[in-house]
Design a protein around this motif. Sequence first.
Motif, mmCIF file in Angstrom:
data_model
loop_
_atom_site.group_PDB
_atom_site.id
_atom_site.type_symbol
_atom_site.label_atom_id
_atom_site.label_comp_id
_atom_site.label_asym_id
_atom_site.label_seq_id
_atom_site.Cartn_x
_atom_site.Cartn_y
_atom_site.Cartn_z
ATOM 1 N N LEU A 28 6.549 7.115 6.906
ATOM 2 C CA LEU A 28 5.627 6.430 5.984
ATOM 3 C C LEU A 28 6.086 6.732 4.745
ATOM 4 N N ASP A 29 5.458 5.709 3.706
ATOM 5 C CA ASP A 29 5.548 5.808 2.151
ATOM 6 C C ASP A 29 7.109 5.951 1.776
ATOM 7 N N ALA A 30 8.077 5.315 2.420
ATOM 8 C CA ALA A 30 9.409 5.345 2.157
ATOM 9 C C ALA A 30 9.766 4.520 1.240
ATOM 10 N N ALA A 31 10.474 5.078 0.064
ATOM 11 C CA ALA A 31 11.167 4.060 -1.095
ATOM 12 C C ALA A 31 12.291 3.700 -0.695
ATOM 13 N N ALA A 64 11.477 3.472 8.984
ATOM 14 C CA ALA A 64 10.826 3.808 7.879
ATOM 15 C C ALA A 64 9.788 2.700 7.174
ATOM 16 N N ILE A 65 8.741 2.751 6.663
ATOM 17 C CA ILE A 65 7.956 1.757 6.004
ATOM 18 C C ILE A 65 7.719 2.028 4.901
ATOM 19 N N ALA A 66 7.845 0.953 3.710
ATOM 20 C CA ALA A 66 7.286 1.193 2.387
ATOM 21 C C ALA A 66 5.974 1.761 2.071
ATOM 22 N N PRO A 67 5.674 2.146 1.028
ATOM 23 C CA PRO A 67 4.294 2.532 0.636
ATOM 24 C C PRO A 67 3.355 1.214 0.693
ATOM 25 N N ILE A 68 2.064 1.287 1.171
ATOM 26 C CA ILE A 68 1.150 0.186 1.288
ATOM 27 C C ILE A 68 -0.145 0.517 0.495
ATOM 28 N N PRO A 69 -0.496 -0.265 -0.677
ATOM 29 C CA PRO A 69 -1.678 0.451 -1.249
ATOM 30 C C PRO A 69 -2.863 0.720 -0.332
ATOM 31 N N ARG A 70 -3.591 1.818 -0.870
ATOM 32 C CA ARG A 70 -4.674 1.935 0.075
ATOM 33 C C ARG A 70 -6.179 1.460 -0.469
ATOM 34 N N THR A 71 -6.014 0.088 -0.485
ATOM 35 C CA THR A 71 -7.167 -0.690 -0.908
ATOM 36 C C THR A 71 -7.367 -1.851 -0.104
ATOM 37 N N GLY A 72 -8.578 -2.279 0.056
ATOM 38 C CA GLY A 72 -8.901 -3.352 1.039
ATOM 39 C C GLY A 72 -8.117 -3.439 2.189
#
Length: 315
Positions: A235-238, A287-295
């Motif tokens: 997760l949260d991979a750039a 791998a998956i890019a960062p996803i904002p933790r809102t909504g």
Amino acid sequence: MPSSNQPFETIVRPYGKAAIAEAALLIRAGYPVAVPTETVYGLAADATNGEAVARIYEAKGRPSFNPLIVHVLDLAGAEEIGVFDDISRALAEKYWPGPLTIVVPQRPDSPIASIVTAGLDTIAIRVPAHRAMRALIEAGDCPLAAPSANMSGRVSPTRTEHVLATLDTKVRLIIDDGDTRHGLESTIVAVDDRALLLLRSGPIMLDTIVGLQSSIITAPGQMASHYAPRKPLRLDAAAPQGDEWMIGFGKVAGNDTLSARGDMVEAAARLFAALHVADASKCAKIAIAPIPRTGLGIAINDRLTRGAYETVRST
């Protein structure tokens, strides 16, 4: 279609042809509407439109993507999206239309969006008896995914006032047809190796189902199953590392992307399909890019965290 979680006016219409026509226009435009069933009020959207279904989660503030029940007009419609054996078909013929949901294998050519089934190869189907829900399915000309019309974690709604209590300014239209008949969510059963599994108790009692067949019935409780990739998930991979299939988001590119424009509704709608593609790739890892933790990002990250845990646990 733009996504927005900004509040807007919620309109309440009494049940009738005009209300159904207005609701059908919203359904076809990709927006959920609140509609009564014989169990509780549901928040319905086109089950073949992933972004429309994502808006259900957006409105409900749902913390995770659980499989949703798909509502159709009849058994023929159900067999267009699910595979029925003699036991599940007998259940449908006896209890439909009515408050029984049957979980069956999904047809490979089913048009149902992957977010509805949480990426699983099974699908939960119900044929409702309520006139408003049936009229909306017919007018919208599509199967409807519809969990209860309330904020996640709140008491299920049995009248319009209950829907307004948590979804006012979050849903565009409520069809008002008085109190629901049962006031309790549908019974859910699945057929597993010719045995019936009770997944959720409801208005149809266990002993009446037992009387239909000599099948064994167990009650494992309410199952919240999800698709988890078979490959390790980072997760949260750039950027990708080594032999990873990269799922991007926003400015972070990859082999695939949940949403190049950073749209949460699009990302939620594409999540399970993107994971399936990554699982089927020749790469050993994901791998998956960062996803904002809102909504909706909260629900997306919840699902990804569970998926990452499940892939590590299963190895």
